[in-house]
Scaffold this active site. Sequence first.
Site, PDB file in Angstrom:
ATOM      1  N   SER A  19       0.730  -1.218  -0.051  1.00 52.52           N
ATOM      2  CA  SER A  19       0.076  -0.030  -0.134  1.00 52.52           C
ATOM      3  C   SER A  19       0.911   1.021  -0.031  1.00 52.52           C
ATOM      4  CB  SER A  19      -0.933  -0.005   1.329  1.00 52.52           C
ATOM      5  OG  SER A  19      -0.119   0.361   2.444  1.00 52.52           O
ATOM      6  N   ASP A  40       6.537  -7.684   1.425  1.00 52.98           N
ATOM      7  CA  ASP A  40       5.813  -7.014   2.107  1.00 52.98           C
ATOM      8  C   ASP A  40       5.052  -8.049   3.392  1.00 52.98           C
ATOM      9  OD1 ASP A  40       4.322  -5.012   3.688  1.00 52.98           O
ATOM     10  OD2 ASP A  40       3.901  -3.925   1.765  1.00 52.98           O
ATOM     11  N   GLY A  81       7.620   0.745   6.265  1.00 55.96           N
ATOM     12  CA  GLY A  81       7.736   1.377   7.251  1.00 55.96           C
ATOM     13  C   GLY A  81       6.514   1.356   8.347  1.00 55.96           C
ATOM     14  N   TYR A 161       9.922   6.559  15.670  1.00 58.08           N
ATOM     15  CA  TYR A 161       9.792   7.180  14.086  1.00 58.08           C
ATOM     16  C   TYR A 161      10.839   8.188  13.842  1.00 58.08           C
ATOM     17  CZ  TYR A 161       7.711   8.618   9.772  1.00 58.08           C
ATOM     18  OH  TYR A 161       7.444   8.919   8.541  1.00 58.08           O
TER      19      TYR A 161
END
Length: 272
Positions: A19, A40, A81, A161
Amino acid sequence: MMDYLGYKNKRVIVSGCFSGMGEATARLLLEQGAEVHGIDFKESALDLASFTLVDLRDPASIDAAIAKIGGKVDALFNCAGLPQTAPALDVMKVNFAGTRRVTEQVLPLMSEGGAVVSISSNGGMGWSRRIPVIMDLLQQKSYEEAVAWCEGHADDVKEGYAFSKEAIIVWTMLNSAHLIKKGIRMNCTMPGPTETPMMSHFKEASGESVVDAAMQPINRPSTPHEQATALVFLNSDAASYINGVALPVDGGFLGGVATGQVDLTAMMANAS
């Protein structure tokens, strides 16, 4: 029409192709005639040359996925991520340690002319103020050592992050100088707010006012395709002299910050 980007029949890997920016990147590469292999945590619906499930929190899963693809690889796109709403250690594993491990497994499959691009973030724009601590992390050579370092440096890692994205930038700059001697380029992008499934997580963690402030001066989010075009360009033949760059793809945000034209009031209030 000349094949300006030079992807026709090239063999590429896209990590995080399910995505968002990774899916948009894989889609664009398919349109450019590349042989696209995806990895993924969730299965891609695209018509890829191959797809392999992988968990970037597990180095054995990474190694098996890249070994399954095998063969010569011309370009790697590190697009996987996690947002700051995930556990901090998982964020570091996926955004930094796992991304580095994927790259280390792919590099032996590359030859002169190869290229690697990773997605960092404008959330990592403070990298230059933390080079000593980031370099300490980068000295941890294995996946396991990097994770152990993160566990022992919670005050530096924080939510994971921003620090993971800072680490990607410095790691890119550091390794680009070594890899270019083998004819392999390495760059990264620093996206601004982008309309992906992760956007709601950013708003939850930082607040909508902070996300809105990060959209200045263009005052809209980018599309995944707009981010993909920058990634695809950086790994293309057209970018053959671009190396070691952290490219802002943010509608002018960092330029506005540097010249005092962007109002950071909302962001600074949140930081305090």
